[in-house]
Design an enzyme around this catalytic site. Sequence first.
Site, PDB file in Angstrom:
ATOM      1  CG  ASP A  45      -2.108   0.823   1.159  1.00 17.91           C
ATOM      2  OD1 ASP A  45      -2.183   1.650   0.232  1.00 17.91           O
ATOM      3  OD2 ASP A  45      -3.010   0.661   1.999  1.00 17.91           O
ATOM      4  CG  ASP A  46      -0.401   4.834   0.317  1.00 18.23           C
ATOM      5  OD1 ASP A  46      -1.148   4.558  -0.644  1.00 18.23           O
ATOM      6  OD2 ASP A  46      -0.751   5.555   1.271  1.00 18.23           O
ATOM      7  CB  CYS A  85      -7.019   2.411  -1.698  1.00 16.56           C
ATOM      8  SG  CYS A  85      -5.637   3.001  -0.748  1.00 16.56           S
ATOM      9  NE  ARG A  89      -5.980  -1.347  -2.029  1.00 17.11           N
ATOM     10  CZ  ARG A  89      -5.033  -1.864  -1.243  1.00 17.11           C
ATOM     11  NH1 ARG A  89      -5.195  -3.048  -0.726  1.00 17.11           N
ATOM     12  NH2 ARG A  89      -3.939  -1.184  -0.987  1.00 17.11           N
ATOM     13  CE  LYS A 138      -6.440   0.159   1.570  1.00 14.46           C
ATOM     14  NZ  LYS A 138      -5.530   1.326   1.588  1.00 14.46           N
ATOM     15  CG  HIS A 140     -10.496   0.739   0.715  1.00 14.14           C
ATOM     16  ND1 HIS A 140      -9.549   1.740   0.689  1.00 14.14           N
ATOM     17  CD2 HIS A 140     -11.660   1.342   1.098  1.00 14.14           C
ATOM     18  CE1 HIS A 140     -10.093   2.884   1.043  1.00 14.14           C
ATOM     19  NE2 HIS A 140     -11.370   2.665   1.305  1.00 14.14           N
ATOM     20  CB  SER A 163      -6.946   2.934   4.640  1.00  9.66           C
ATOM     21  OG  SER A 163      -7.100   2.960   3.252  1.00  9.66           O
ATOM     22  CG  HIS A 252      -2.148   3.584   4.011  1.00  9.87           C
ATOM     23  ND1 HIS A 252      -2.587   4.392   5.024  1.00  9.87           N
ATOM     24  CD2 HIS A 252      -2.939   3.860   2.944  1.00  9.87           C
ATOM     25  CE1 HIS A 252      -3.607   5.123   4.588  1.00  9.87           C
ATOM     26  NE2 HIS A 252      -3.832   4.818   3.317  1.00  9.87           N
ATOM     27  CG  ASP A 303      -2.351   0.765  -3.149  1.00  8.54           C
ATOM     28  OD1 ASP A 303      -1.188   1.199  -2.944  1.00  8.54           O
ATOM     29  OD2 ASP A 303      -3.338   1.153  -2.504  1.00  8.54           O
ATOM     30  CG  ASN A 304      -2.002   4.267  -4.338  1.00 10.16           C
ATOM     31  OD1 ASN A 304      -3.112   3.849  -4.029  1.00 10.16           O
ATOM     32  ND2 ASN A 304      -1.135   4.693  -3.431  1.00 10.16           N
ATOM     33  CE  LYS A 334      -2.788   7.975  -0.519  1.00 13.72           C
ATOM     34  NZ  LYS A 334      -3.307   6.844   0.273  1.00 13.72           N
TER      35      LYS A 334
END
Length: 527
Positions: A45-46, A85, A89, A138, A140, A163, A252, A303-304, A334
Amino acid sequence: MAVGFTLLLLSGALLSGVLYHVTMHQQVQEKTSPRKPNFIIILADDIGWGDLGMNQAGNNHTPFLDLMALEGMRFTDFHSPASTCSPSRAAILTGRHGLRNGVTHNFAVGSIAGLPLNETTMAEVLKAAGYYTAMIGKWHLGHNGPYHPSHRGFDYYLGIPYSNDMGCTDSPGFDLPSCPPCDHDRLMYGKGYGRCFSKVALPLYENLSIVEQPLDLWTLAERYTQTAIRIIRSSRERGKPFFLYVALSHMHVPLSPGVPLAQEDPGLIYATSLREMDGLVGAIKNASDYYDKDNTLIWFTGDNGPWTQKCQFSGSVGPFLGKWQTDRGGGSAKRTTWEGGHRVPTVTYWPGKIPANTTSRALLSGLDIFPTVLSLAGVQAPSHRHYDGVDVTDVLLHRSKTGHKSLCHPNSGAAGQFGDLQTIRLGQYKAFYITGAADACGGGSGKQEVQNPPLIFNLSDDEEESSPLDSSSKEYAAVLEQVQTERDMILQDIAEDHVSHADYTVDPSVAPCCNPSHVTCRCQGGS
Ligand SMILES: *[C@@H]1O[C@H](CO)[C@@H](O)[C@H](O)[C@H]1NC(C)=O
Ligand SMILES: *[C@@H]1O[C@H](CO)[C@@H](O)[C@H](O)[C@H]1NC(C)=O
Ligand SMILES: *[C@@H]1O[C@H](CO)[C@@H](O)[C@H](O)[C@H]1NC(C)=O
Ligand SMILES: *[C@@H]1O[C@H](CO)[C@@H](O)[C@H](O)[C@H]1NC(C)=O
Ligand SMILES: *[C@@H]1O[C@H](CO)[C@@H](O)[C@H](O)[C@H]1NC(C)=O
């Protein structure tokens, strides 16, 4: 005596005959229908492109991932399908962009819905094909009723429905600004804690049950690791191939690197979290190598891009600085379609199948995971809809250099028309129809602007996206014509497709709640 001996010999011969027969039968079966491969998809994540040592010399916090690249394939031009996110996803799990699957921005704690139910997830397809499907981490993509992962194709689920900053905890991790613990004086939230989610404590689900609320952020990585190892280890007993989707909380905020650190050591905090994440990936790889090395594909991606606004608690975009924008305020991060927002570190690993120590420069996307995994499993994707992802088996296994001819980077930021095809990549060129930026660390955000004519950058000699081609040049005109053609084709294709729409209605009463009589939904007797 003699008779008994003969009988014994006879039964021995019979027995070995039976065994021989079984072995032969198995061999024949293996020949006619080879074992389907296992898949482990790990989504960070991130994470920043420059966070991994393999991508940025001098970074030495990811020894296990770097080793995985040495034993597998590293990608230098791999993109998350979106820059936030939920859309990213949804696109990874369906092989379709938000403009088709309906998920164009993030879901909330009180979202009544999620990924539209007639969209088909990778887990649903693989489960129907005989796979054991498990998810850790996660989600989301909606948690209320039928939108929960347990109803979207996963036999097993352990994780947070959204998140890790979307709820309070008793021992908050590192964030900017830092958020108070759950039972802190509630009046304070109005004063300076405006960004903190305070009403509902962060829940941990196992399948459909909330097993901890608030969850303990500091032991989550260990819990995820042990669960992943258990799933990999018990695969033989189940006698089925497995699909394991691990969507990490790392990197994240809030960061909770498991060891005590002082807030005054910001660089150390991010680095320690990175090491924790790397260790988690290493433990999964180790278990996979131990139990089914030759039959398991591991695919690590993000994811980004990093959340630059979080300053010292955010990752590195590497060389993808988005200079045109940062010169005008805001960040390449992001929520933006600057390279820093969607170019993600990616590695694939499958001993004996994916050539070791190789780098692919093909233009690829997280959208490709769906068609590629399905193809390797020998199963068909649902028809009656179009896909944005392509089957890149030949890139992974046979050194093909062919990726996407063009790739869309949709708007998944805060303003504007969600899902807009903001940016289009064609070969080495990237055209911006709309520019915009996320908040920079301590700085303002660049405002959203329509670019007419579009800005076109040549990534071959300008990966920083600093100076667009001269729009009065012959070269610009030639590139623009091709980009427009590609854009029109994509929009036409979407117009003719079965397009779903997500319901983004929010109703606070659907927030995950272990004990509604407690002010933050705290589980009774919970830890
Ligand atoms: C979740 O499902 C698995 C079966 O896949 C089961 O073993 C486990 O006990 C379930 N956990 C809960 C809390 O229901
Ligand atoms: C690797 O996995 C095996 C089997 O589970 C285990 O015995 C070993 O301790 C693991 N090694 C590491 C470094 O995690
Ligand atoms: C990996 O590839 C690089 C560049 O091709 C080479 O210099 C290096 O020696 C290789 N490493 C191993 C362990 O094969
Ligand atoms: C883009 O950059 C490459 C590499 O420097 C160069 O060969 C090419 O001519 C450039 N294209 C344009 C339109 O300037
Ligand atoms: C899902 O259902 C909606 C509403 O009926 C429809 O418009 C859409 O095309 C469907 N999506 C798919 C992928 O079939």
